[in-house]
Scaffold this motif. Sequence first.
Motif, PDB file in Angstrom:
ATOM      1  N   ASP A 179       0.836  -1.195   0.000  1.00  0.00           N
ATOM      2  CA  ASP A 179       0.000   0.000   0.000  1.00  0.00           C
ATOM      3  C   ASP A 179       0.871   1.245   0.000  1.00  0.00           C
ATOM      4  OD1 ASP A 179      -2.208  -1.575   0.001  1.00  0.00           O
ATOM      5  OD2 ASP A 179      -2.543  -1.454   2.156  1.00  0.00           O
ATOM      6  N   ALA A 180       0.325   2.332  -0.533  1.00  0.00           N
ATOM      7  CA  ALA A 180       1.111   3.557  -0.696  1.00  0.00           C
ATOM      8  C   ALA A 180       1.363   4.277   0.622  1.00  0.00           C
ATOM      9  CB  ALA A 180       0.403   4.499  -1.665  1.00  0.00           C
ATOM     10  N   GLU A 181       0.672   3.886   1.687  1.00  0.00           N
ATOM     11  CA  GLU A 181       0.876   4.551   2.970  1.00  0.00           C
ATOM     12  C   GLU A 181       2.246   4.181   3.522  1.00  0.00           C
ATOM     13  OE1 GLU A 181      -2.247   3.226   5.431  1.00  0.00           O
ATOM     14  OE2 GLU A 181      -3.817   3.688   3.989  1.00  0.00           O
ATOM     15  N   ILE A 182       3.153   5.119   3.545  1.00  0.00           N
ATOM     16  CA  ILE A 182       4.506   4.849   4.007  1.00  0.00           C
ATOM     17  C   ILE A 182       5.007   6.036   4.812  1.00  0.00           C
ATOM     18  CG2 ILE A 182       5.391   5.649   1.785  1.00  0.00           C
ATOM     19  CD1 ILE A 182       7.874   4.027   2.234  1.00  0.00           C
ATOM     20  N   ASP A 183       5.633   5.738   5.946  1.00  0.00           N
ATOM     21  CA  ASP A 183       6.297   6.761   6.763  1.00  0.00           C
ATOM     22  C   ASP A 183       7.790   6.471   6.733  1.00  0.00           C
ATOM     23  OD1 ASP A 183       3.945   8.128   7.700  1.00  0.00           O
ATOM     24  OD2 ASP A 183       3.550   6.378   8.944  1.00  0.00           O
ATOM     25  N   GLN A 184       8.596   7.513   6.736  1.00  0.00           N
ATOM     26  CA  GLN A 184      10.035   7.305   6.722  1.00  0.00           C
ATOM     27  C   GLN A 184      10.751   8.446   7.431  1.00  0.00           C
ATOM     28  OE1 GLN A 184      11.217   7.013   2.626  1.00  0.00           O
ATOM     29  NE2 GLN A 184      11.026   9.173   2.233  1.00  0.00           N
ATOM     30  N   LEU A 185      11.915   8.108   7.930  1.00  0.00           N
ATOM     31  CA  LEU A 185      12.768   9.066   8.621  1.00  0.00           C
ATOM     32  C   LEU A 185      14.188   8.954   8.076  1.00  0.00           C
ATOM     33  CD1 LEU A 185      11.843   8.815  12.415  1.00  0.00           C
ATOM     34  CD2 LEU A 185      11.597  10.818  10.968  1.00  0.00           C
ATOM     35  N   GLU A 186      14.826  10.095   7.870  1.00  0.00           N
ATOM     36  CA  GLU A 186      16.244  10.077   7.533  1.00  0.00           C
ATOM     37  C   GLU A 186      17.054   9.897   8.813  1.00  0.00           C
ATOM     38  OE1 GLU A 186      17.454  13.448   5.313  1.00  0.00           O
ATOM     39  OE2 GLU A 186      16.499  12.764   3.453  1.00  0.00           O
ATOM     40  N   SER A 204      -3.315  -4.742  11.437  1.00  0.00           N
ATOM     41  CA  SER A 204      -3.111  -4.199  10.093  1.00  0.00           C
ATOM     42  C   SER A 204      -1.830  -4.726   9.472  1.00  0.00           C
ATOM     43  CB  SER A 204      -3.085  -2.671  10.134  1.00  0.00           C
ATOM     44  OG  SER A 204      -2.006  -2.217  10.946  1.00  0.00           O
ATOM     45  N   GLY A 205      -0.809  -4.963  10.285  1.00  0.00           N
ATOM     46  CA  GLY A 205       0.441  -5.497   9.770  1.00  0.00           C
ATOM     47  C   GLY A 205       1.329  -4.422   9.180  1.00  0.00           C
ATOM     48  N   ARG A 206       2.468  -4.180   9.837  1.00  0.00           N
ATOM     49  CA  ARG A 206       3.445  -3.218   9.324  1.00  0.00           C
ATOM     50  C   ARG A 206       4.843  -3.764   9.550  1.00  0.00           C
ATOM     51  NH1 ARG A 206       2.368   2.338  12.120  1.00  0.00           N
ATOM     52  NH2 ARG A 206       2.184   0.957  13.923  1.00  0.00           N
ATOM     53  N   ILE A 207       5.768  -3.278   8.748  1.00  0.00           N
ATOM     54  CA  ILE A 207       7.136  -3.731   8.840  1.00  0.00           C
ATOM     55  C   ILE A 207       8.055  -2.522   8.757  1.00  0.00           C
ATOM     56  CG2 ILE A 207       7.229  -4.173   6.346  1.00  0.00           C
ATOM     57  CD1 ILE A 207       9.136  -6.469   6.948  1.00  0.00           C
ATOM     58  N   ALA A 208       9.035  -2.458   9.671  1.00  0.00           N
ATOM     59  CA  ALA A 208      10.014  -1.376   9.683  1.00  0.00           C
ATOM     60  C   ALA A 208      11.279  -1.874   8.997  1.00  0.00           C
ATOM     61  CB  ALA A 208      10.319  -0.946  11.111  1.00  0.00           C
ATOM     62  N   ILE A 209      11.727  -1.105   8.016  1.00  0.00           N
ATOM     63  CA  ILE A 209      12.870  -1.499   7.195  1.00  0.00           C
ATOM     64  C   ILE A 209      13.952  -0.440   7.300  1.00  0.00           C
ATOM     65  CG2 ILE A 209      13.649  -2.026   4.857  1.00  0.00           C
ATOM     66  CD1 ILE A 209      10.765  -2.869   4.228  1.00  0.00           C
ATOM     67  N   ALA A 210      15.159  -0.860   7.673  1.00  0.00           N
ATOM     68  CA  ALA A 210      16.307   0.041   7.734  1.00  0.00           C
ATOM     69  C   ALA A 210      17.116  -0.111   6.457  1.00  0.00           C
ATOM     70  CB  ALA A 210      17.166  -0.253   8.953  1.00  0.00           C
ATOM     71  N   VAL A 211      17.339   1.009   5.762  1.00  0.00           N
ATOM     72  CA  VAL A 211      17.995   0.993   4.461  1.00  0.00           C
ATOM     73  C   VAL A 211      19.254   1.851   4.534  1.00  0.00           C
ATOM     74  CG1 VAL A 211      17.713   1.417   1.992  1.00  0.00           C
ATOM     75  CG2 VAL A 211      15.728   0.798   3.392  1.00  0.00           C
ATOM     76  N   ASN A 212      20.346   1.310   4.044  1.00  0.00           N
ATOM     77  CA  ASN A 212      21.606   2.053   3.958  1.00  0.00           C
ATOM     78  C   ASN A 212      21.970   2.244   2.486  1.00  0.00           C
ATOM     79  OD1 ASN A 212      21.769   2.047   6.718  1.00  0.00           O
ATOM     80  ND2 ASN A 212      23.345   0.467   6.850  1.00  0.00           N
ATOM     81  N   PRO A 213      21.443   3.288   1.831  1.00  0.00           N
ATOM     82  CA  PRO A 213      21.727   3.480   0.405  1.00  0.00           C
ATOM     83  C   PRO A 213      23.197   3.784   0.165  1.00  0.00           C
ATOM     84  CG  PRO A 213      19.861   4.821   1.138  1.00  0.00           C
ATOM     85  CD  PRO A 213      20.556   4.318   2.358  1.00  0.00           C
ATOM     86  N   PRO A 260      20.897   7.323   5.030  1.00  0.00           N
ATOM     87  CA  PRO A 260      20.178   6.140   5.483  1.00  0.00           C
ATOM     88  C   PRO A 260      18.754   6.499   5.909  1.00  0.00           C
ATOM     89  CG  PRO A 260      22.358   6.256   6.468  1.00  0.00           C
ATOM     90  CD  PRO A 260      22.131   7.564   5.797  1.00  0.00           C
ATOM     91  N   LYS A 261      17.855   5.502   5.797  1.00  0.00           N
ATOM     92  CA  LYS A 261      16.448   5.749   6.098  1.00  0.00           C
ATOM     93  C   LYS A 261      15.869   4.627   6.931  1.00  0.00           C
ATOM     94  CE  LYS A 261      15.444   8.277   1.792  1.00  0.00           C
ATOM     95  NZ  LYS A 261      14.631   8.276   0.561  1.00  0.00           N
ATOM     96  N   LEU A 262      14.851   4.980   7.689  1.00  0.00           N
ATOM     97  CA  LEU A 262      14.014   4.009   8.358  1.00  0.00           C
ATOM     98  C   LEU A 262      12.626   4.149   7.752  1.00  0.00           C
ATOM     99  CD1 LEU A 262      13.687   1.869  10.616  1.00  0.00           C
ATOM    100  CD2 LEU A 262      12.951   3.735  12.117  1.00  0.00           C
ATOM    101  N   GLU A 263      12.145   3.102   7.092  1.00  0.00           N
ATOM    102  CA  GLU A 263      10.866   3.157   6.393  1.00  0.00           C
ATOM    103  C   GLU A 263       9.879   2.204   7.050  1.00  0.00           C
ATOM    104  OE1 GLU A 263      11.543   2.362   2.292  1.00  0.00           O
ATOM    105  OE2 GLU A 263      12.776   4.152   1.969  1.00  0.00           O
ATOM    106  N   LEU A 264       8.625   2.632   7.095  1.00  0.00           N
ATOM    107  CA  LEU A 264       7.558   1.834   7.693  1.00  0.00           C
ATOM    108  C   LEU A 264       6.524   1.531   6.620  1.00  0.00           C
ATOM    109  CD1 LEU A 264       6.779   0.732  10.513  1.00  0.00           C
ATOM    110  CD2 LEU A 264       5.298   2.701  10.756  1.00  0.00           C
ATOM    111  N   TRP A 265       6.351   0.250   6.318  1.00  0.00           N
ATOM    112  CA  TRP A 265       5.453  -0.173   5.240  1.00  0.00           C
ATOM    113  C   TRP A 265       4.318  -1.022   5.806  1.00  0.00           C
ATOM    114  CZ3 TRP A 265       6.316   0.902  -0.005  1.00  0.00           C
ATOM    115  CH2 TRP A 265       7.558   1.445  -0.317  1.00  0.00           C
TER     116      TRP A 265
END
Length: 852
Positions: free
Chosen positions: A155-162, A484-493, A499-504
Amino acid sequence: MIPSSACQQQADTHPALWDEPWSSKLHHVLGHDLRETAAGSANGPSDETVNAIVRSFDSVRQDVRRGLIFAVIAISLAILTATAIWFWQSARVERDAATANLISAQAKLEFEDARNTLPLSVKLAREAAWRLLDHERSNSEAFGVLLAGTRLLPDAEIDQLELPAPVAQVLQRTEFGDLLLRLENRALCSASHSVRNLYCIDTSRTNTHIAQIPRSAAFAVSDESGKLCMYFANPDTAPRFLHCEENLPMEFGSDPGQETTAWFILDNGRMIAYSDDRICSWKIDESAALSAQTCQLFSALDAVVPYKDNSILVMRNNRACVYEVIEEGIVPSIEAPTFCIPVIGRIVGVSAGYFVASADDGHVSIIDLASLKSQEYAIPFVAQVALSHDLHVAAIRQMPQASVRNEVLLVDLTTGQERGRLRHDGRINAVEMLPGRPYIVTRSGASYPSDGTVSLWDVRTGREVTRFAVEGPVVALAILPGDSGRIAIAVNPEGATKPKLELWPFRRSEHEILPIQKRVVSSRVFTFQDGSVVLVGERERSCAYRVGDTGTPRCVTHTDTPVRLTLQGAERILSISTQETGQRLCSASISVGAAAALECPLNAPTEVEALSHNGRWLARRANEQVCIRTTDTKDQSQEKCLPGTARARLVTDDGRLLLTDRNPDGEVIYDIDKSRAILRIPAFQGDWEFTEFTTDNRYVALANSEGDYNSTVVRVYDTTYGTEVSQTTLPGRVLSMSFGSDDILAIGVEQGGAYLWNWRKNTMVARMSLGYPVQALSFDKNGRLLTVAGSRTQPYTELQRWSASYQALFSDSCGKLPESLESSELERYGIFDAPRFVCSKGSGFDEQGSAF
């Protein structure tokens, strides 16, 4: 004086002037007539006047001829201009179609060759489909990529933090609704589950591992020197340093590179740490300080892992033993199913009380603790085995450096057979089961190469149901609690991107599993005003599942396998069952709370051959005739019989038409009210597989298999004129069909696919791959296609919802992926200054290409 027209006529028809030019003819006739007229007068016209008149007529004739010539030229030019415009427009249409097909081919390449380009492939397929639809064309490839890609998108609902630095570890705390982050720059951070604010503290230490203290806001952190420190945190503040433990008998070591640690905290709140020859335990008090230390020596200690709330699994000398951790010390477990079990190499997975997995460099062994039986697989360098005792499945992951196929092996622990392979493009670094759910999460992250994706898989089918594509390696993830089910993903581009922390979110409303006990005999999907119901018939029971309702199915039992099953409304099952007296109509209520058996009363109709889909009408054999009547045993007044007909196959829902089985001349459709045949279908070679009528009975589709079921021909007939409208050939056997809107016929086949066929235009709109035979399908009241598919060897069948039109696909894809292709991206395909598909509010699209 004669009229000029008469002069012209005389000049044209005068016999003496037959070969003379027209002007000479006119001069002679006109001069003769004028002189005759002037004979009785004093003066006549002069030759100059006569010549002037002749010249005038000659000019008129020449002007008329020129006008006609130019008119013909003008008409020809107009025709040529219109033709040129038509060819130009046709060329533009063909050019646009060729460009759209090129974009469609690129979309398929992106979808199949690179997992991380899923959003791009959906954008390309959407653009191609929209452009082709604008010219009233279709492309099953574009439709298929758009359909499959949209289903995989979260789903397009996404929260993220740098983040200020790359992430090394993420830990979610259910009780406090926050995430704890260990960063590579020595910082510790706290973020709420909504991922709106980030609070960090610099510890001035290189931290190696963090662990939650149960029922406490404090948490423990080890550093590279082996020291253990305590911190306090909540979602609204930065972690606060409490203290570091001193004078401990061992170091708290961890290896972040191998994702291993020599210490952990049990669910009962006791701290455990071990070294080569001892295991120590501490109680953690309210101030997060360690107390009540107990240590016990163990020779040749290989590893210690948590087992249950207050027990551990100790591995040494190729044996794993269960010990309880209490205040008095570490003692052998009394409640464990077995005290010690043989293992190989190292422990790679534990399902407390059910399974233990161990592995060496060449094999992996999974032991069932209830039966003490083991299953071994020749898989080298296994790093992790995720186990689910509820679903009896194991997901086996190799070490990233050893996995050349970048896949996780899914194994059925009941049969020992492989259930599927979960594939990535890059190295797979982690596998995690979702607690209480039949899903598994895989990530490709820290090890090179990474494909930058996290995937959600259904462990029952091995099917990927959601794919999260991010910009860089995924180094850590955490599964958040909640329905609802959500997953937090840590990304190191890589590169300059922070880097980002994204919530899907990963809500799965399009996908349901229907549990069954034995092999499915028949299935059908019914659509009512208040929703849809799936009817699944097994050998000894039949169950109705309401779509979208996760409650208990409503089932009835039967001693014999029904010949035919259907629903009468949503509360009653009807069947044709074989009894001693022949095929009898049987029924049972499936109201809430009822658990009944099929009943075949003595007064029920016998010799029943066919039922209508809605359960209101039946056809039975009586005195060498086929008689049609309602299924109401109390109402026999409307029974009508047709003499000399073959075996009945299907009655339409309004009771007006009857389809008979094959006879030497083919199949026949009868008008029951008029007692006459309205359509005779020629006899074709092969077997008759399936038949379906449109809701108004105007058209009927018949599937006829050929040869050894290698292919099936589907034909559509017009019952009004008795003519064939269209036909198509599909691979394998046809198991189900359903008419939808916009001249679409959905066809389910045994080879694990469903087709959308526009039978009026005779074009294949799309193919949906389901992996298993499509036992039933139907369109619901919203126009979505419902499919029921399952393997004959597995104890469940799968229900899925599909968007069956371009408008629905555009709406669904825009809801998940509102961004469209930029003009610069379209220029790569030779598209300049042209309208492009742009998502906006709503579910359709306007003439400029915007969805509305």
